[in-house]
Design a protein around this motif. Structure first.
Motif, mmCIF file in Angstrom:
data_model
loop_
_atom_site.group_PDB
_atom_site.id
_atom_site.type_symbol
_atom_site.label_atom_id
_atom_site.label_comp_id
_atom_site.label_asym_id
_atom_site.label_seq_id
_atom_site.Cartn_x
_atom_site.Cartn_y
_atom_site.Cartn_z
ATOM 1 N N UNK A 314 12.276 -3.650 1.804
ATOM 2 C CA UNK A 314 13.328 -3.663 0.789
ATOM 3 C C UNK A 314 14.459 -2.729 1.177
ATOM 4 N N UNK A 315 14.117 -1.551 1.696
ATOM 5 C CA UNK A 315 15.166 -0.602 2.092
ATOM 6 C C UNK A 315 16.053 -1.211 3.186
ATOM 7 N N UNK A 316 15.430 -1.825 4.201
ATOM 8 C CA UNK A 316 16.201 -2.432 5.281
ATOM 9 C C UNK A 316 17.059 -3.589 4.769
ATOM 10 N N UNK A 317 16.493 -4.371 3.832
ATOM 11 C CA UNK A 317 17.231 -5.489 3.262
ATOM 12 C C UNK A 317 18.461 -5.000 2.501
ATOM 13 N N UNK A 318 18.293 -3.898 1.771
ATOM 14 C CA UNK A 318 19.407 -3.323 1.010
ATOM 15 C C UNK A 318 20.429 -2.678 1.942
ATOM 16 N N UNK A 319 19.954 -1.955 2.960
ATOM 17 C CA UNK A 319 20.862 -1.255 3.873
ATOM 18 C C UNK A 319 21.727 -2.223 4.661
ATOM 19 N N UNK A 320 21.224 -3.440 4.884
ATOM 20 C CA UNK A 320 22.000 -4.436 5.632
ATOM 21 C C UNK A 320 23.311 -4.767 4.943
ATOM 22 N N UNK A 321 23.389 -4.541 3.617
ATOM 23 C CA UNK A 321 24.637 -4.803 2.899
ATOM 24 C C UNK A 321 25.724 -3.786 3.248
ATOM 25 N N UNK A 322 25.333 -2.655 3.824
ATOM 26 C CA UNK A 322 26.303 -1.649 4.270
ATOM 27 C C UNK A 322 26.700 -1.846 5.723
ATOM 28 N N UNK A 323 25.817 -2.460 6.505
ATOM 29 C CA UNK A 323 26.038 -2.550 7.938
ATOM 30 C C UNK A 323 26.998 -3.683 8.286
ATOM 31 N N UNK A 324 27.796 -3.436 9.315
ATOM 32 C CA UNK A 324 28.668 -4.479 9.842
ATOM 33 C C UNK A 324 28.028 -5.184 11.031
ATOM 34 N N UNK A 325 27.074 -4.500 11.685
ATOM 35 C CA UNK A 325 26.413 -5.095 12.836
ATOM 36 C C UNK A 325 25.147 -5.834 12.390
ATOM 37 N N UNK A 326 24.571 -6.678 13.235
ATOM 38 C CA UNK A 326 23.370 -7.431 12.849
ATOM 39 C C UNK A 326 22.187 -6.515 12.552
ATOM 40 N N UNK A 327 21.412 -6.899 11.543
ATOM 41 C CA UNK A 327 20.203 -6.172 11.162
ATOM 42 C C UNK A 327 18.992 -7.046 11.442
ATOM 43 N N UNK A 328 18.017 -6.476 12.156
ATOM 44 C CA UNK A 328 16.778 -7.199 12.458
ATOM 45 C C UNK A 328 15.630 -6.556 11.684
ATOM 46 N N UNK A 329 14.860 -7.376 10.974
ATOM 47 C CA UNK A 329 13.650 -6.920 10.280
ATOM 48 C C UNK A 329 12.474 -7.659 10.913
ATOM 49 N N UNK A 330 11.560 -6.899 11.508
ATOM 50 C CA UNK A 330 10.453 -7.477 12.267
ATOM 51 C C UNK A 330 9.197 -7.504 11.405
ATOM 52 N N UNK A 331 8.606 -8.675 11.264
ATOM 53 C CA UNK A 331 7.316 -8.841 10.590
ATOM 54 C C UNK A 331 6.247 -8.943 11.670
ATOM 55 N N UNK A 332 5.656 -7.801 12.005
ATOM 56 C CA UNK A 332 4.708 -7.749 13.107
ATOM 57 C C UNK A 332 3.375 -8.378 12.697
ATOM 58 N N UNK A 333 2.850 -9.261 13.562
ATOM 59 C CA UNK A 333 1.616 -10.009 13.278
ATOM 60 C C UNK A 333 1.737 -10.737 11.935
ATOM 61 N N UNK A 334 2.799 -11.502 11.797
ATOM 62 C CA UNK A 334 3.144 -12.098 10.502
ATOM 63 C C UNK A 334 2.108 -13.112 10.017
ATOM 64 N N UNK A 335 1.318 -13.712 10.910
ATOM 65 C CA UNK A 335 0.337 -14.703 10.462
ATOM 66 C C UNK A 335 -1.058 -14.115 10.279
ATOM 67 N N UNK A 336 -1.155 -12.785 10.145
ATOM 68 C CA UNK A 336 -2.423 -12.203 9.701
ATOM 69 C C UNK A 336 -2.693 -12.587 8.239
#
Length: 551
Positions: A314-336
């Motif tokens: 959630x923090x990264x998702x919210x912070x992306x609204x301030x950023x001008x550069x691309x934001x990557x959020x990694x879901x590690x081992x997403x199919x666990x």
């Protein structure tokens, strides 16, 4: 009358006779009948074979076990009844009464909380009462700043300032009155509370943030090669140009990328180093097998503490609204865990054609002091955000369903690239807006040729006729977005088309009839050679051969 009595006597006597007969028969089956069973057993046992003797013994043991089990159950039932009645009272009724009283206690606590809120509102003046949590429900004295705060703490001084931290709103709604209203103070020595503490810290961070000088002249090919050299020179990570090409083109085709492959090929390192290249480090979320719904990644509002349990996602998702550069959020081992469970809402939001509708509801209403970028309890999913999932295919993971695959862009990493030496490569500061511009420019400069579209249409007709399999509209849209960017990054048109067909269309063979697919694959490979040329579409053909050998 005598006839009726005679009739009644015969009927009742027959009923009694039947009951007694049944009881005698029951007793004979499990009690007195054992003498007869033993005689039969003794008569036949000497004449039986070894197998017959073993089976006959087992049969006798089974017959003996039935009455024993019945007796044990009756004894256990009697013991339980005795324990419940030991204090000469009905404990089951007592337990129900305790539950009813607990509910009444909770109702009374809520009522007292409301009364306390009304008292606070009636006090008026300049005194502000901090939220006391559970103590506000048990104390008869209304708390004040003086009797709940250590005079030596900086919080007490903050309460007297214009931008006080932790004040109670002067609303007429009794349910909202005791809720914390926190305002971030400029004094670093003050301790404050807030409904969204992590998001509030993000607001603080970007209040005076100095944005770098962005490079708006770089081309896609330079961007891709620059990252490859950066990863090798500064992070000792080595990727082939083809993998990076697919990754960047995948960003143009979808907001969700899935990196698949064997362990140790750099699935997590790729988005991590890519974000470092753009000087906006990715947020890595380790998916747990217990993830079931959206609260696992977004968090939830705690009604007792009146605070939102925030997550790093959630923090990264919210912070992306301030950023001008691309934001990557990694879901590690997403199919666990099942992706369509905990990520379902995000998948639906990203499908909205209007980017203004990319919003997530966190809380029902807005409160004073909520984060700056939050509107009405909702946050916006920035178009500068990409979600990258890593996935392994083994016994500990779930199969990624077609619902997820159709919306995502899968990238396979099954080989390690050879190490190489190069000069130190600097970071590249690029805005998400410029990156999107490069994607659109690539679509203009490198549209899919009519010849390739005609071949694609022929293959589509072949798949429909032979396999009842067709390209969906979503896959066609992704193809129009992926291939031009893939070409602009240094690839070829047929190479991009080959990759999309292999990963998005032919992969559906895995869920079809195994025998049927195996017998028809050779004909499909020959058709691909005839349509596109024997030297082309190697990715699709190798994938088909692998499916054929697998089954």
């Amino acid at each position: 009358m005598s006839e009726f009595l005679k009739f009644a006597f015969e009927v009742l006597s027959q009923v009694v006779y039947n009951i007694v007969t049944w009881l005698v028969a029951f007793a004979k089956v499990f009690v007195t009948g054992w003498f007869e069973y033993f005689v039969i057993f003794k008569t036949y046992f000497p004449t039986l074979s070894i197998v017959g003797k073993v089976l006959s013994v087992l049969l006798m043991i089974l017959l003996a076990a039935i009455p024993i089990v019945i007796i044990l159950l009756l004894i256990r039932r009697a013991i339980l009844n005795y324990q419940l009645k030991a204090d000469k009272s009905d404990n089951a009724a007592l337990y129900r009464e305790i539950g009813r009283l607990n509910k009444q206690v909770l109702d009374l606590m809520e009522e007292k909380n409301s009364i306390l809120a009304l008292k606070v509102n009636a006090m008026g003046g300049t005194e502000r009462i901090p939220y006391m949590g559970a103590s506000a429900l048990t104390d008869d004295v209304i708390p004040s700043v003086g009797n709940v705060t250590d005079p030596g703490k900086a919080v007490q001084g903050a309460a007297a300032k214009a931008g006080a931290a932790a004040i109670i709103s002067g609303t007429d709604d009794p349910k909202k009155a005791p809720v914390v209203r926190a305002v971030v103070s400029s004094d670093p020595g003050e301790t404050v509370e807030h409904r969204f503490p992590k998001l509030t810290l993000v607001d603080q961070k970007y209040a005076a943030f100095q944005y770098p000088q962005y490079n708006n002249d770089i081309t896609l090919e330079e961007f891709v090669e620059g990252y490859r050299l950066f990863a090798a020179s500064q992070m000792k990570l080595y990727y082939t140009p083809e993998i990076i090409r697919r990754f960047v083109a995948g960003m143009a085709a979808s907001k969700l990328l899935i990196l698949e492959g064997i362990s140790g090929t750099g699935k997590t390192s790729l988005p991590y180093s890519f974000s470092r290249y753009m000087e906006n480090p990715a947020t890595i979320v380790s998916v747990q097998p217990s993830y079931r719904d959206r609260t696992e990644i977004l968090g939830y509002f705690n009604e007792f503490s009146k605070r939102f349990n925030e997550t790093e996602f959630l923090r990264a998702l919210y912070e992306a609204n301030y950023r001008l550069d691309p934001t990557l959020i990694v879901l590690d081992e997403m199919n666990l865990a099942r992706i369509e469970y905990y990520f379902a809402e995000m998948l639906s939001v990203l499908e909205m054609p209007n980017e203004d509708e990319w919003v997530l509801d966190l809380v029902p209403t807005a409160w004073e002091g909520d984060p700056v970028k939050m509107e009405g309890g909702k946050i916006h999913v920035s178009t500068a955000t990409w979600f990258v999932g890593t996935a392994n295919n083994d016994d500990s993971t779930f199969t990624i369903t077609d619902k997820v695959y159709d919306r995502a862009m899968p990238i396979e990493l099954n080989e390690r690239a050879d190490a190489f030496e190069c000069e130190l490569q600097p970071h590249c500061d690029i805005t998400a807006e410029h990156l999107q511009y490069l994607f659109q420019k690539a679509k203009t400069e490198h549209p899919i040729s009519e010849e390739s579209l005609e071949k694609l249409q022929k293959m589509d007709n072949y798949l429909v006729t032979r396999f009842k399999l067709s390209f969906g509209n979503r896959i066609m849209k992704q193809m129009y977005d992926f291939i031009p960017v893939y070409v602009a990054c240094g690839g070829t048109e047929l190479g991009g088309m080959d990759y999309i067909i292999a990963r998005k269309v032919l992969k559906k063979f895995e869920s079809m009839n195994v025998t049927f697919v195996r017998d028809e694959i050779t004909g499909l490979i020959n058709y691909i050679d005839k349509t596109f040329g024997k030297a082309e579409m190697e990715d699709s053909k190798s994938y088909l051969r692998r499916i054929q050998n697998l089954y």
